[in-house]
Design an enzyme around this catalytic site. Structure first.
Site, PDB file in Angstrom:
ATOM      1  N   GLU A 128     -12.006  14.666  22.791  1.00 23.40           N
ATOM      2  CA  GLU A 128     -11.174  13.509  22.427  1.00 23.40           C
ATOM      3  C   GLU A 128     -11.393  12.355  23.400  1.00 23.40           C
ATOM      4  O   GLU A 128     -11.400  11.186  23.007  1.00 23.40           O
ATOM      5  CB  GLU A 128      -9.697  13.915  22.412  1.00 23.40           C
ATOM      6  CG  GLU A 128      -9.318  14.836  21.277  1.00 23.40           C
ATOM      7  CD  GLU A 128      -9.548  14.211  19.922  1.00 23.40           C
ATOM      8  OE1 GLU A 128      -9.607  12.964  19.829  1.00 23.40           O
ATOM      9  OE2 GLU A 128      -9.693  14.964  18.951  1.00 23.40           O
ATOM     10  N   PRO A 163      -5.778   2.274  -6.831  1.00 19.73           N
ATOM     11  CA  PRO A 163      -5.664   3.577  -6.171  1.00 19.73           C
ATOM     12  C   PRO A 163      -4.329   4.245  -6.482  1.00 19.73           C
ATOM     13  O   PRO A 163      -3.364   3.585  -6.893  1.00 19.73           O
ATOM     14  CB  PRO A 163      -5.773   3.223  -4.679  1.00 19.73           C
ATOM     15  CG  PRO A 163      -6.369   1.863  -4.632  1.00 19.73           C
ATOM     16  CD  PRO A 163      -5.936   1.168  -5.872  1.00 19.73           C
ATOM     17  N   THR A 187      -0.045   2.982  -5.781  1.00 17.24           N
ATOM     18  CA  THR A 187       0.085   1.541  -5.543  1.00 17.24           C
ATOM     19  C   THR A 187       1.119   0.872  -6.441  1.00 17.24           C
ATOM     20  O   THR A 187       1.397  -0.311  -6.255  1.00 17.24           O
ATOM     21  CB  THR A 187      -1.272   0.846  -5.735  1.00 17.24           C
ATOM     22  OG1 THR A 187      -1.835   1.234  -6.987  1.00 17.24           O
ATOM     23  CG2 THR A 187      -2.224   1.220  -4.619  1.00 17.24           C
TER      24      THR A 187
END
Length: 723
Positions: free
Chosen positions: A478, A255, A258
């Site tokens: 929420e 990714p 990294t």
């Protein structure tokens, strides 16, 4: 690369000598042509002096200029005269000190040489007539003026006038060529005539990146394989005695952020061999054939300096699989470049002593011929760091930061699951900026927590205008997410919830997901139910729903389609996966229309069942949901401790957390089982809608921001073993 190239380039150039010589010649010519000459502005001044007999040695030069001298009596007359026409001559005589024994030369530019000659003849006749009278009176006769017509040639000025335009044209041409080359000495590939040359940056003979393997924290598995290649170059006998050969190439896959490029920099700093570094886009040019030519030139330079290493960053720019989407017209130039790269890496000719390193985060799109053994013998997966590797990365990036005593790196590592090395570096910098903004002397623990919130959710907007009804809807939305996630076993545990606008969102909920390697059906269903908790809470409390659940619906839809069509987790479809890891079915479906209809039905049933489940759970705990929402409206931010106070401690909460991960591709929800990886912290944001047709005054669109346990962009595809 020559040793002198490593030194600072001297600003001195041979062209400065040529310029100095040219300026000297021009200045000398102009100075000599005007040295000792005094201009006479008016023609009447000349005739007045000539009439008095003071003018001698008159010359008509090239029919344009009259040169003459004035006798000593004439000079004395001029100095004593108060006539205004002699003022300019007096100044020149006072400023210039002629050489002893010489007389100054006076010059006058004539407009018409014929008229001047005629006027001079008339003056001579007048002087002759006056001399007759003077002779009778026994007075000194006046000399007549003799005009000598001469042609003067200035060879130096003629040569300069001929050469100057040519030299000016050559100078402009050289300037344009040097500008086209990017300045300086040409180098690789810049000049129009060297456009096919390699543009690689070379690290050789003392030039280094100043990065070593000690600067690379974490990445233990990847670092071991890279270090082995460097050790082979330093001590080949250790391996060749056993019959081993050095790997021809290594592909770094992982990714973004990294540390793939950082590993390559460490190789350049440690290898002590010529290191060629360039990007895949450096081969791309508007001219046909340039990419293949640069590949040939790159390998030619590398072979001349072997053993050497070539590093190609973002190799997917030229290494994409050939033959895709031919109906739309393929990129022949890119394919030609790739063909040349394949030939140079492992073709008919020998390529000994050159090691290829490459990096990409799109290994799935690379051509299979490029990936095979013999070209890239090793494919090294550079994974997201686990908790222990994050500790090492924090230790590196916290060195230059002034920390408050007692900062716990273990705590920071636990709070940042799924963060890449680049994310951690950004986190440390953001924490320092936040501390400086608050005029602190040290960076404290709260600064790091604020930095995590800033990176994941965006900056707080305390001045955003929100109505009371909107704020109440956001709070219950929420609270619905928080309630469901707290009451379900496999849902991600809550860290904190806020209804303070942050970034583009109107509210946000932070979760710390359990790090695991595989994901079961129950875990996915709990996560879907938790995502639908916000909309279910709106329906339960207000009797109506809003557009605030857009991102929630997007997430659960992806998860549901993944369960049915990719993971084989649906009984009606069975153990079938329609996922194409190579992306070859971009414009076709690998199943019939009837199967597509069945998939849609199963996805709809799956989502609706979890929505009803969420409604049931919230209905059973409506009083606690209301209490949580009111507390959120009052304090605007609630933490895990507030949920423990309302709901009690979770019965299945684990005392210890496993540091493993399940990564699911965001586009396809593809789950990849890996040994050393990390889970991303998820965030549920209430984001303002971008839909023009939304008639809701406010919306709290839930998004999974950056760090999500099952929607991580940072994935690696599981490879088939076709070759």
């Amino acid at each position: 690369m020559a040793e002198g190239d490593n030194k600072k380039k001297s600003p001195f150039s041979i062209y400065w000598i040529y310029a100095f010589i040219g300026i000297t010649l021009i200045g000398y010519s102009l100075f000599m042509s005007s040295a000792g000459e005094i201009p006479v502005k008016y023609e009447s001044t000349f005739f007045d002096l000539a009439e008095k007999g003071y003018v001698t040695e008159v010359q008509l030069v090239n029919k344009v200029r009259v040169d003459f001298k004035i006798s000593n009596d004439g000079l004395k007359y001029i100095k004593e005269s108060k006539d205004a026409q002699y003022t300019g001559i007096k100044k020149y005589l006072d400023n210039k000190s002629p050489i002893k024994g010489s007389q100054p030369i006076f010059i006058h530019n004539v407009v018409d040489a014929g008229n001047f000659d005629a006027d001079l003849s008339e003056l001579n006749k007048k002087i002759e007539t006056e001399n007759i009278v003077r002779k009778q009176k026994h007075q000194r006769e006046l000399p007549t003026v003799e005009l000598v017509d001469i042609e003067e040639v200035n060879y130096l000025m003629n040569i300069l006038s001929f050469l100057l335009p040519i030299l000016l044209f050559i100078g402009i041409w050289m300037f344009v060529m040097r500008r086209m080359s990017g300045g300086g000495g040409g180098g690789g590939g810049g000049q129009i005539f060297n456009i096919g040359k390699s543009k690689a940056q070379v690290y050789d003979k003392g030039k280094s990146t100043n990065v070593t393997f000690k600067d690379v924290a974490g990445l233990q598995g990847a670092k071991e394989e890279i270090v082995e290649i460097v050790e082979f170059l330093k001590n080949p006998k250790k391996y060749t005695e056993l019959g081993a050969k050095i790997p021809k190439g290594a592909l770094l896959v992982g990714p973004p952020g990294t540390g793939k490029t950082l590993l390559a920099k460490a190789v350049a700093g440690e290898a002590k061999v010529p290191f060629f570094s360039l990007s895949g886009s450096d081969f791309v040019e508007m001219f046909v054939g340039v990419g293949a030519s640069r590949v040939r030139d790159l390998f030619k330079q590398a072979k001349e300096k072997s053993p050497s290493i070539i590093f190609i960053d973002e190799i997917d720019a030229i290494g994409r699989a050939r033959g895709k989407n031919n109906s739309f017209g393929s990129n022949d130039e890119r394919e030609n470049t790739l063909n040349q790269l394949l030939t140079e890496m492992d073709g008919f000719g020998t390529n000994s002593g050159v090691i290829i390193l490459a990096a990409t985060n799109r290994a799935d799109v690379l051509d299979s011929a490029l990936m095979r053994a013999g070209r890239f013998d090793r494919q090294i997966y550079v994974d997201m760091p686990d908790i222990n590797e994050r500790k090492e990365i924090f230790a590196v990036h916290l060195k230059p930061i002034k920390l408050e005593p007692g900062i716990d790196i273990d705590f920071l590592a636990k709070q940042t699951p799924g963060f890449s090395g680049a994310d951690i570096a950004n986190l440390c910098n953001e924490a320092a900026l936040i501390a400086a903004r608050k005029d602190k002397k040290f960076v404290q623990k709260q600064d790091f927590l604020d930095a995590v919130d800033r990176i994941v959710g965006g900056i707080e907007k305390t001045n955003k205008i929100i109505t009371k009804d909107e704020k109440k809807a956001i709070a219950f939305h929420e609270a619905g997410h928080a309630t469901i996630s707290w009451l379900l076993e496999y849902a991600h545990p809550l860290v904190k919830v806020t209804i303070v606008p942050r970034g583009q969102s109107l509210g946000a909920a932070w979760y710390l997901p359990e790090e695991r390697s595989i994901t079961t059906t129950e875990q996915i269903l709990d996560e879907m139910c938790s995502a639908l908790g916000g909309r279910a809470a709106e329906q339960l409390i207000f009797g109506k729903i809003s557009t605030g659940a857009l991102s929630d619906l997007e997430k659960v839809t992806k998860q549901a389609y993944a369960m049915v069509s990719i993971y084989g987790l649906n009984e009606r479809i069975g153990n079938i996966s329609y996922y194409d890891s190579r992306g070859r079915d971009s414009f076709t479906k690998p199943y019939s229309d009837e199967t597509a209809h069945v998939i849609d039905e199963e996805v709809s049933k799956l989502i609706e069942s979890q929505y009803k489940r969420a409604l049931q759970i919230l209905t059973e705990n409506k009083d606690k949901l209301t209490l949580l929402a009111e507390k959120l409206l009052t304090s605007e931010v609630i933490f895990k401790e507030d949920l423990v106070e309302i709901f009690g401690k979770r019965a299945w909460e684990k005392e210890e957390e496993m540091v493993v991960e399940a990564i699911v591709h965001e586009d396809t929800n593809e789950e990849i089982m890996v040994e050393h990886s990390s889970i991303e912290p998820s965030i549920s944001d209430e984001k303002e809608p971008e839909n023009e047709h939304s008639d809701s005054a406010s919306s709290d669109v839930k998004i999974e921001k950056l760090k999500t346990s099952h929607e991580s962009e940072n994935t690696t595809e599981s490879k088939d073993t076709e070759e």
